[in-house]
Design an enzyme around this catalytic site. Sequence first.
Site, PDB file in Angstrom:
ATOM      1  N   GLU A 109       0.866  -1.187   0.000  1.00  7.68           N
ATOM      2  CA  GLU A 109       0.000   0.000   0.000  1.00  7.68           C
ATOM      3  C   GLU A 109       0.904   1.239   0.000  1.00  7.68           C
ATOM      4  O   GLU A 109       1.805   1.361   0.836  1.00  7.68           O
ATOM      5  CB  GLU A 109      -0.887  -0.035   1.255  1.00  7.68           C
ATOM      6  CG  GLU A 109      -1.508   1.306   1.627  1.00  7.68           C
ATOM      7  CD  GLU A 109      -2.394   1.879   0.535  1.00  7.68           C
ATOM      8  OE1 GLU A 109      -3.302   1.162   0.063  1.00  7.68           O
ATOM      9  OE2 GLU A 109      -2.155   3.052   0.152  1.00  7.68           O
ATOM     10  N   ASP A 159      -5.957  -3.943  -5.962  1.00  9.48           N
ATOM     11  CA  ASP A 159      -7.096  -3.252  -5.342  1.00  9.48           C
ATOM     12  C   ASP A 159      -6.725  -1.774  -5.249  1.00  9.48           C
ATOM     13  O   ASP A 159      -6.483  -1.222  -4.165  1.00  9.48           O
ATOM     14  CB  ASP A 159      -7.350  -3.842  -3.955  1.00  9.48           C
ATOM     15  CG  ASP A 159      -8.435  -3.099  -3.198  1.00  9.48           C
ATOM     16  OD1 ASP A 159      -8.475  -3.218  -1.946  1.00  9.48           O
ATOM     17  OD2 ASP A 159      -9.247  -2.381  -3.843  1.00  9.48           O
TER      18      ASP A 159
HETATM   19  N1  SAM Z   1     -12.240  -0.329  -3.789  1.00 11.78           N
HETATM   20  C1  SAM Z   1     -11.544   0.857  -4.272  1.00 11.78           C
HETATM   21  C2  SAM Z   1     -11.786   1.050  -5.737  1.00 11.78           C
HETATM   22  O1  SAM Z   1     -12.296   0.133  -6.359  1.00 11.78           O
HETATM   23  O2  SAM Z   1     -11.455   2.149  -6.217  1.00 11.78           O
HETATM   24  C3  SAM Z   1     -10.073   0.751  -3.916  1.00 11.78           C
HETATM   25  C4  SAM Z   1      -9.894   0.866  -2.442  1.00 11.78           C
HETATM   26  S1  SAM Z   1      -8.304   0.906  -1.778  1.00 11.78           S
HETATM   27  C5  SAM Z   1      -8.589   2.097  -0.560  1.00 11.78           C
HETATM   28  C6  SAM Z   1      -7.307   1.735  -2.984  1.00 11.78           C
HETATM   29  C7  SAM Z   1      -5.906   1.875  -2.422  1.00 11.78           C
HETATM   30  O3  SAM Z   1      -4.939   1.949  -3.487  1.00 11.78           O
HETATM   31  C8  SAM Z   1      -5.679   3.162  -1.586  1.00 11.78           C
HETATM   32  O4  SAM Z   1      -5.402   2.799  -0.258  1.00 11.78           O
HETATM   33  C9  SAM Z   1      -4.474   3.840  -2.251  1.00 11.78           C
HETATM   34  O5  SAM Z   1      -3.627   4.489  -1.329  1.00 11.78           O
HETATM   35  C10 SAM Z   1      -3.826   2.663  -2.928  1.00 11.78           C
HETATM   36  N2  SAM Z   1      -2.903   2.987  -4.038  1.00 11.78           N
HETATM   37  C11 SAM Z   1      -3.078   3.905  -5.016  1.00 11.78           C
HETATM   38  N3  SAM Z   1      -1.994   3.928  -5.829  1.00 11.78           N
HETATM   39  C12 SAM Z   1      -1.118   2.989  -5.342  1.00 11.78           C
HETATM   40  C13 SAM Z   1       0.169   2.540  -5.743  1.00 11.78           C
HETATM   41  N4  SAM Z   1       0.789   3.063  -6.821  1.00 11.78           N
HETATM   42  N5  SAM Z   1       0.763   1.543  -5.022  1.00 11.78           N
HETATM   43  C14 SAM Z   1       0.135   1.002  -3.935  1.00 11.78           C
HETATM   44  N6  SAM Z   1      -1.081   1.406  -3.487  1.00 11.78           N
HETATM   45  C15 SAM Z   1      -1.698   2.390  -4.205  1.00 11.78           C
END
Ligand code: SAM
Length: 284
Positions: A109, A159
């Site tokens: 994350e 995700d």
């Molecule tokens: N269910 C949601 C959707 O369908 O849009 C996704 C939920 S989850 C909270 C998305 C997560 O992706 C966030 O915690 C965000 O910080 C993380 N994220 C975004 N870009 C990222 C990256 N390059 N590497 C790792 N995590 C990432």
Amino acid sequence: MTDLTGWSVERLHQDHAQALRVEAEHYDSATDHQRIRVFENPTFGRIMTLDGVVQVTEADNFIYHEMLTHVPILAHGAARRVLIVGGGDGGMAREVLKHDGVEQVTMVEIDGAVVDFCKTYLPGISAGAFDDPRLDLVIADGAEFMRQNRDDYDVIIVDSTDPVGPGEVLFTDTFYGHAKARLAEGGILVTQNGVPFLQGEELTNTMRAFRALFSDATCYLATVPSYAGGPMAFGWGTDGDAREVTLETLRQRFATAGIQTDYYTPEVHLGAFALPPYVARLIP
Ligand code: SAM
């Protein structure tokens, strides 16, 4: 003009917006990566948005998290090592860890503040997953991790947020190629791929990359009320034959897993891959 004072308006799409009534505000601040907000809605319960886009709600997250975990894990049949990219709210880890056969989950994350924050304001989403000894939480950019990592995984679940901001790198051919290299034999890559009716190009781009990488590349669907615009697509890529699993086998595996679900069933699993023509046409 309708007065939207007291509403959270999501403007993810060019010609379509979603408004959710804010009954109570719990948090609203920016991290190094994105703006996090949590508010209460009478129908959806607590809702977290990142950069104004709905990420997870207490009321309907079960649909999304069950379908992005139990479909690949039960289709695989012997998943031991799972990688989650993104998933900061912990809901994906919660569902993966319900499988006793899964021995190790790595969750990468980018924003540690999302994890800390969701533990405090949305503890029901992770439901203790962050305390499970099988979970290894890595705070890093998923694209960089995938480029450098040398471990193998039976299931990789992306995700992520949508392909804007920090999530953009998780929708590239380079990332998908690195992910494929991390799959063990028979491994499966699944991805959050937006709502095809409003984000068709996103699905087409992912499917074009998957078609070049995997012998079996398609998507499957589930409707998540808070991801507005119709059914959501989940990308599916594998060189194995997991999609040929029979209903009888899925029923046996699901019964053995002993997992209580509110959306997933073996019948829903197989039906999710039946694509209506308007979605099938988006797959090159
Ligand atoms: N269910 C949601 C959707 O369908 O849009 C996704 C939920 S989850 C909270 C998305 C997560 O992706 C966030 O915690 C965000 O910080 C993380 N994220 C975004 N870009 C990222 C990256 N390059 N590497 C790792 N995590 C990432």
